[in-house]
Design an enzyme around this catalytic site. Structure first.
Site, short mmCIF file in Angstrom:
data_model
loop_
_atom_site.label_atom_id
_atom_site.label_comp_id
_atom_site.label_asym_id
_atom_site.label_seq_id
_atom_site.Cartn_x
_atom_site.Cartn_y
_atom_site.Cartn_z
N CYS A 2 -86.70 -7.59 8.82
CA CYS A 2 -87.58 -7.84 7.69
C CYS A 2 -88.19 -6.53 7.19
O CYS A 2 -88.61 -5.70 7.98
CB CYS A 2 -88.71 -8.82 7.99
N ARG A 28 -82.90 -3.91 6.75
CA ARG A 28 -83.69 -4.59 7.77
C ARG A 28 -83.51 -6.11 7.74
O ARG A 28 -84.02 -6.83 8.61
CB ARG A 28 -85.18 -4.28 7.59
N TRP A 76 -85.02 -11.22 7.42
CA TRP A 76 -83.99 -11.55 8.41
C TRP A 76 -84.55 -12.74 9.18
O TRP A 76 -85.52 -12.62 9.93
CB TRP A 76 -83.76 -10.36 9.35
N ASN A 100 -93.60 -9.14 8.97
CA ASN A 100 -92.43 -8.74 9.75
C ASN A 100 -92.82 -8.88 11.22
O ASN A 100 -93.86 -8.38 11.63
CB ASN A 100 -92.06 -7.28 9.43
N GLY A 101 -91.99 -9.59 12.00
CA GLY A 101 -92.30 -9.77 13.42
C GLY A 101 -92.27 -11.24 13.79
O GLY A 101 -91.76 -12.06 13.02
N GLU A 478 -67.95 0.16 22.47
CA GLU A 478 -68.53 0.49 21.17
C GLU A 478 -67.52 0.19 20.04
O GLU A 478 -67.89 -0.36 18.99
CB GLU A 478 -68.96 1.96 21.15
N LYS A 482 -68.10 -2.43 16.97
CA LYS A 482 -68.01 -1.99 15.57
C LYS A 482 -67.08 -2.92 14.79
O LYS A 482 -67.39 -3.35 13.68
CB LYS A 482 -67.49 -0.55 15.55
N GLU A 485 -68.73 -6.36 14.32
CA GLU A 485 -69.88 -6.31 13.41
C GLU A 485 -69.45 -6.35 11.95
O GLU A 485 -70.01 -7.12 11.17
CB GLU A 485 -70.65 -4.99 13.61
N HIS A 501 -56.75 -10.49 34.93
CA HIS A 501 -57.45 -11.45 35.76
C HIS A 501 -58.03 -12.59 34.93
O HIS A 501 -59.20 -12.97 35.09
CB HIS A 501 -58.55 -10.75 36.58
N LYS A 600 -80.55 -4.04 10.92
CA LYS A 600 -80.42 -2.75 11.59
C LYS A 600 -81.51 -2.52 12.63
O LYS A 600 -81.27 -1.99 13.70
CB LYS A 600 -80.44 -1.63 10.56
C1 G6P Z 1 -79.14 -3.58 16.11
C2 G6P Z 1 -78.12 -2.83 15.28
C3 G6P Z 1 -77.20 -2.03 16.19
C4 G6P Z 1 -78.02 -1.10 17.09
C5 G6P Z 1 -79.06 -1.90 17.89
C6 G6P Z 1 -80.04 -0.97 18.60
O1 G6P Z 1 -78.53 -4.59 16.80
O2 G6P Z 1 -77.37 -3.72 14.48
O3 G6P Z 1 -76.32 -1.24 15.41
O4 G6P Z 1 -77.17 -0.43 17.95
O5 G6P Z 1 -79.84 -2.71 17.00
O6 G6P Z 1 -80.80 -0.29 17.64
P1 G6P Z 1 -81.60 1.02 17.94
O7 G6P Z 1 -82.34 1.31 16.67
O8 G6P Z 1 -82.53 0.73 19.08
O9 G6P Z 1 -80.62 2.08 18.29
#
Ligand code: G6P
Length: 605
Positions: A2, A28, A76, A100-101, A478, A482, A485, A501, A600
């Site tokens: 948010c 956000r 969000w 926000n929160g 990772e 990616k 996502e 397995h 994010k």
């Molecule tokens: C969210 C984002 C990810 C990120 C994670 C941790 O889930 O979508 O891309 O890696 O938060 O965020 P930070 O700001 O703590 O690295």
């Protein structure tokens, strides 16, 4: 998680500021958006499901005119589906707010308000918070007392921008565990979740501290502690510029940010390395007192820790515990005076990472934060902080920030190897020389077009596997995240020896299996694992460093990456994997910078 923006000013610029701010804050959250704006001496609320652009259309159609005060929000969803009713601003009685929160005790608060005669239209905790503030204000008729008492009643996290009907020339703001800045221009004041939201208008700002509230008029900013004591504040100047938050000709922020990797990785490494190892040691905390590390983060930050764990354990030979922050925070961890807890976060605001840091502090151990956003909550709470120099990252899926995290953690790994005498002078020299050239090396990888064929293979399937061993497995995690996502393809990362397995039962004719290999010592084992899946019909895409020979009949497509020293190999290896995901998402026509359901900065649990 948010985004909030608010404006009060003599230039009656509210509409423009709020809409520009929301555009910048969309990373956000982008389920719905809304504004509350002063029109003909009353507060008018306009909300819309979907992205900020749909709110824009609605505002145009309604003929909303410029104004001297307003608050806005991009959401969000946490409590209640993303629809217009649940979107912010919310209003109860004479109070309008954006939030926000999460107010964790909202169910109890709601029940109390219902007994008082309040009714609610949305499913949100935010509308309840609004009711609480309205009810307290009816009781006290004093805004300071109201905000102090509301703060005491709320459990959880909040950043609020609030307007009271009987004081429509003033904005009120309050925060706990969610960020909020106040920004300044002559006779214009802004409140926002972060600096980029108002950067087009001003780079002068200050941060609200935990549990503080602010009273903002066009002429004055007053900041108060929870006890009602007014404090002086320092006006900071943001280091970033407007171009840093623009696409600059790229189709997507994600692509722009991948193209920035050569520069930001090089800058981060050279900043810490300076003229050599002694500079590096002096720019990091004294690591020689620690015998064990805990590394904690969420999402990609946690996968950066995973790369570092593999590197530090194998090279420096010290023990590293890896923890997902949302798990660590509810554990009873075994920490000693010789433990250093390293938390990694791009935003520096991730709720679970922040809570993990607080838990470590309660256990009286030293903490080091690796953070990208200067002055963020995690940066301010940790005993030591080392910043990654990735610059603002806008795309929801992290790329350049992750790369700089891996780069900085690799330098920390190198420092431990020096301390424990596990690296020779000659190797240190080699590493330093490679770092001097890393911008060039990464530029070649970024500008390489090898990914398009592989992307076409992957984009036709709904199931993909990544396999690797050791540090390559950490990279697989990772890479797989990616791909999931941004392209919405289901993908799993497996240690290459583990797939058989159970999970190998999912491999069918054509299923893409992406094998990452950067280490000579496990090449033969990886070849066996690739053959196992090939025999079951998989299409193999191999991503291997240039020194490794893999017979042509084993793979369907090969992407070759430069050979680097093992301290640096993970940095070069991840770039093609990011570009591969990007290409797949392009082929599938996905919303690359703002993938569905994500945000994010995750400031809730
Ligand atoms: C969210 C984002 C990810 C990120 C994670 C941790 O889930 O979508 O891309 O890696 O938060 O965020 P930070 O700001 O703590 O690295």
């Amino acid at each position: 998680m948010c985004g909030i923006v608010g404006y009060v000013g003599k230039n009656k610029n509210a509409m423009k500021v709020l809409m520009d701010g929301l555009q910048c804050l969309e990373y956000r959250g982008y389920d719905s958006a809304g504004i509350a704006i002063l029109q003909n001496e009353t507060i008018e609320i306009i909300k819309s499901k979907g992205k900020v652009s749909s709110l824009s259309h609605k505002l145009k159609a309604k003929g909303i005119v410029e104004s001297e005060l307003g608050i806005a929000h991009t959401r969000w969803a946490t409590h209640g589906i993303p629809n217009e009713i649940n979107s912010h601003p919310h209003r109860q009685g004479s109070v309008t707010l954006v939030h926000n929160g999460i107010i964790e005790n909202y169910t109890q608060l709601k029940a109390d308000l219902v007994l008082q005669g309040y009714s609610f239209t949305s499913d949100t905790d935010s509308e309840v918070a609004c009711g609480v503030i309205d009810s307290l204000y009816k009781q006290y008729r004093d805004k300071h007392k109201t905000l102090q008492q509301a703060n005491a009643m709320f459990r959880g996290s909040f950043a609020f921008a609030i307007v009271f009907d009987d004081d429509i020339k003033t904005l009120y703001a309050m925060r706990r565990n969610s960020p909020l800045i106040v920004a300044f221009k002559e006779d214009e004041i802004y409140v926002a979740s972060d600096v980029p939201a108002i950067l087009k208008y001003t780079n002068k700002y200050t941060l609200l501290e935990q549990d503080e509230y602010a009273v903002l008029t066009k002429h004055e900013v007053e900041i108060y502690s929870l006890q009602g004591t007014r404090r002086e504040y320092e006006i900071k100047t943001a280091a970033m510029e407007v171009v840093d938050i623009q696409k600059e000709g790229f189709d997507h922020f994600m692509l722009k940010e991948i193209h920035e990797e050569p520069k930001v990785v090089s800058e981060t490494m050279r900043f810490y390395l300076g003229d050599g190892i002694s500079d590096l040691m002096s720019r990091l905390p004294d690591l020689s007192i620690y015998k064990e590390l805990y590394m904690i983060g969420c999402g990609s930050a946690m996968y950066a820790c995973m790369v570092a764990k593999s590197l530090i354990e194998s090279k420096a030979r010290i023990k590293v515990e890896l923890e997902v922050a949302s798990e660590f925070r509810y554990k009873n961890p075994i920490l000693t005076k010789e433990t250093l807890v390293i938390v990694v976060s791009q935003s520096g605001e991730t709720a679970d990472t922040l809570a993990s840091l607080q838990l470590a502090k309660e256990n009286n151990v030293d903490t080091l934060a690796i953070v990208n956003v200067v002055g963020s909550s995690i940066a301010r709470e940790a005993k030591y902080v080392c910043y990654t120099l990735a610059g603002p990252e806008i795309a929801v899926a992290t790329t350049k920030a992750y790369c700089t995290q891996v780069a900085l953690l690799s330098l920390i790994g190198l420092s431990f190897s020096v301390i424990y005498q596990k690296v020779s002078k000659k190797e240190i020299e080699e590493i330093i020389n490679e770092i001097k050239n890393i911008e060039n090396t990464l530029s070649n990888v970024v500008n390489d077009g090898q990914y398009e064929v592989a992307a076409k293979i992957i984009s036709k399937f709904s199931n993909v596997f990544f396999i690797g061993r050791g540090i390559d497995y950490a990279l697989c995690m990772e890479a797989s995240l990616k791909l999931k996502e941004i392209s919405y393809i289901h993908s799993e990362a497996y240690p290459a020896g583990e797939l058989k397995h159970g999970t190998i039962s999912l491999v069918e004719k054509g299923t893409p299996v992406i094998a990452i290999i950067t280490q000579q010592n496990i090449l033969e084992k990886m070849i066996s694992n690739m053959k196992e899946v090939k025999a079951r019909g998989a299409s193999i895409i191999v991503i291997a460093s240039e020194d490794l020979e893999v017979d042509l009949d084993i793979f369907d497509y090969r992407i070759t990456i430069p050979k680097s020293n093992s301290y640096l190999q993970a940095i070069t290896a991840i770039v093609p994997l990011q570009l591969l995901s990007y290409q797949v998402a392009m082929l599938k026509g996905c919303d690359i910078d703002q993938p569905r359901n994500l945000a994010k900065s995750v400031t809730v649990e």
